[in-house]
Design a protein around this motif. Structure first.
Motif, PDB file in Angstrom:
ATOM      1  N   ALA A 110     -54.739  70.385 -55.626  1.00  0.00           N
ATOM      2  CA  ALA A 110     -53.779  69.503 -56.304  1.00  0.00           C
ATOM      3  C   ALA A 110     -53.474  70.017 -57.709  1.00  0.00           C
ATOM      4  O   ALA A 110     -54.280  70.707 -58.332  1.00  0.00           O
ATOM      5  N   VAL A 111     -52.288  69.646 -58.184  1.00  0.00           N
ATOM      6  CA  VAL A 111     -51.835  70.010 -59.522  1.00  0.00           C
ATOM      7  C   VAL A 111     -51.389  68.731 -60.229  1.00  0.00           C
ATOM      8  O   VAL A 111     -50.624  67.936 -59.679  1.00  0.00           O
ATOM      9  N   GLU A 143     -54.340  72.589 -63.011  1.00  0.00           N
ATOM     10  CA  GLU A 143     -54.842  72.861 -61.666  1.00  0.00           C
ATOM     11  C   GLU A 143     -56.163  72.118 -61.485  1.00  0.00           C
ATOM     12  O   GLU A 143     -57.058  72.227 -62.330  1.00  0.00           O
ATOM     13  N   ALA A 144     -56.301  71.366 -60.387  1.00  0.00           N
ATOM     14  CA  ALA A 144     -57.526  70.593 -60.156  1.00  0.00           C
ATOM     15  C   ALA A 144     -58.711  71.521 -59.914  1.00  0.00           C
ATOM     16  O   ALA A 144     -59.789  71.322 -60.473  1.00  0.00           O
ATOM     17  N   PRO A 169     -60.570  63.461 -61.525  1.00  0.00           N
ATOM     18  CA  PRO A 169     -60.064  62.741 -62.702  1.00  0.00           C
ATOM     19  C   PRO A 169     -61.177  62.016 -63.435  1.00  0.00           C
ATOM     20  O   PRO A 169     -62.201  61.729 -62.831  1.00  0.00           O
ATOM     21  N   PRO A 170     -60.955  61.713 -64.688  1.00  0.00           N
ATOM     22  CA  PRO A 170     -59.720  61.879 -65.456  1.00  0.00           C
ATOM     23  C   PRO A 170     -59.543  63.305 -65.975  1.00  0.00           C
ATOM     24  O   PRO A 170     -60.515  64.001 -66.253  1.00  0.00           O
ATOM     25  N   PHE A 171     -58.279  63.708 -66.121  1.00  0.00           N
ATOM     26  CA  PHE A 171     -57.913  65.012 -66.651  1.00  0.00           C
ATOM     27  C   PHE A 171     -57.346  64.810 -68.060  1.00  0.00           C
ATOM     28  O   PHE A 171     -56.451  63.994 -68.253  1.00  0.00           O
ATOM     29  N   ALA A 172     -57.859  65.555 -69.018  1.00  0.00           N
ATOM     30  CA  ALA A 172     -57.335  65.478 -70.389  1.00  0.00           C
ATOM     31  C   ALA A 172     -56.084  66.351 -70.491  1.00  0.00           C
ATOM     32  O   ALA A 172     -56.010  67.420 -69.880  1.00  0.00           O
ATOM     33  N   ALA A 192     -46.489  61.323 -65.678  1.00  0.00           N
ATOM     34  CA  ALA A 192     -47.417  62.214 -64.976  1.00  0.00           C
ATOM     35  C   ALA A 192     -47.297  62.010 -63.469  1.00  0.00           C
ATOM     36  O   ALA A 192     -46.919  60.931 -62.994  1.00  0.00           O
ATOM     37  N   ARG A 193     -47.650  63.053 -62.752  1.00  0.00           N
ATOM     38  CA  ARG A 193     -47.710  62.983 -61.289  1.00  0.00           C
ATOM     39  C   ARG A 193     -48.734  63.991 -60.804  1.00  0.00           C
ATOM     40  O   ARG A 193     -49.050  64.957 -61.499  1.00  0.00           O
ATOM     41  N   ILE A 194     -49.250  63.745 -59.616  1.00  0.00           N
ATOM     42  CA  ILE A 194     -50.189  64.671 -58.997  1.00  0.00           C
ATOM     43  C   ILE A 194     -49.568  65.118 -57.680  1.00  0.00           C
ATOM     44  O   ILE A 194     -49.153  64.292 -56.860  1.00  0.00           O
TER      45      ILE A 194
END
Length: 152
Positions: A59-60, A84-85, A90-93, A113-115
């Protein structure tokens, strides 16, 4: 009479210089106009979701700073960060940087934001999150919602 002529000449000269000063176009006092470098504004925070599920390693996360001022036109992307995951969860800073000269205090800006997994949308924000102007701050923690997948 000589003194009176001198006074009239003085007032004429003062009036002419005052009028010429009013007629001169004013130059903006922005850092760009003065030749100084402009500072970058930063918008930061985290991106996450409430669902108790692991995120696909491929996932991105895409976070964007948008100009949302115009209601009858698409938003303009001012900054974007792709994360890039790679197996992280999550959470991603995130941190978005934009040239301060591109921000108009009269306009409205928001973070979105979107994944994604490839071209498939997994999560997206369903609430507008204002930043930078009109009393909004520069930090936003985004909680995304899961997108229902169409049946195949």
């Amino acid at each position: 009479m000589n003194r009176r002529t001198n006074l009239l000449g003085f007032f004429a000269l003062a009036s002419a210089s005052l009028l010429s000063a009013c007629a001169m176009p004013s130059t903006p006092s922005t850092p760009a106009a003065s030749g100084a470098s402009t500072a970058a504004l930063r918008v930061s925070g985290t991106v996450g979701y409430r669902e108790r599920m692991a995120l696909d390693p491929k996932a991105v996360v895409v976070v964007q700073l948008l100009d949302v001022s115009r209601m009858d036109a698409p938003s303009t992307v001012l900054a974007e960060q792709r994360i890039e995951a790679n197996g992280r969860q999550p959470p991603f800073a995130y941190e978005l940087k934009v040239d301060a000269a591109r921000i108009d205090p009269r306009m409205r800006y928001a973070v979105s934001a979107r994944i994604l997994r490839g071209e498939q949308l997994l999560f997206i924000n369903d609430t507008q999150h204002p930043v930078l102007t009109q009393g909004a701050g520069a930090s936003v923690d985004l909680v995304l919602v899961r997108v229902a997948q169409a049946p195949r």
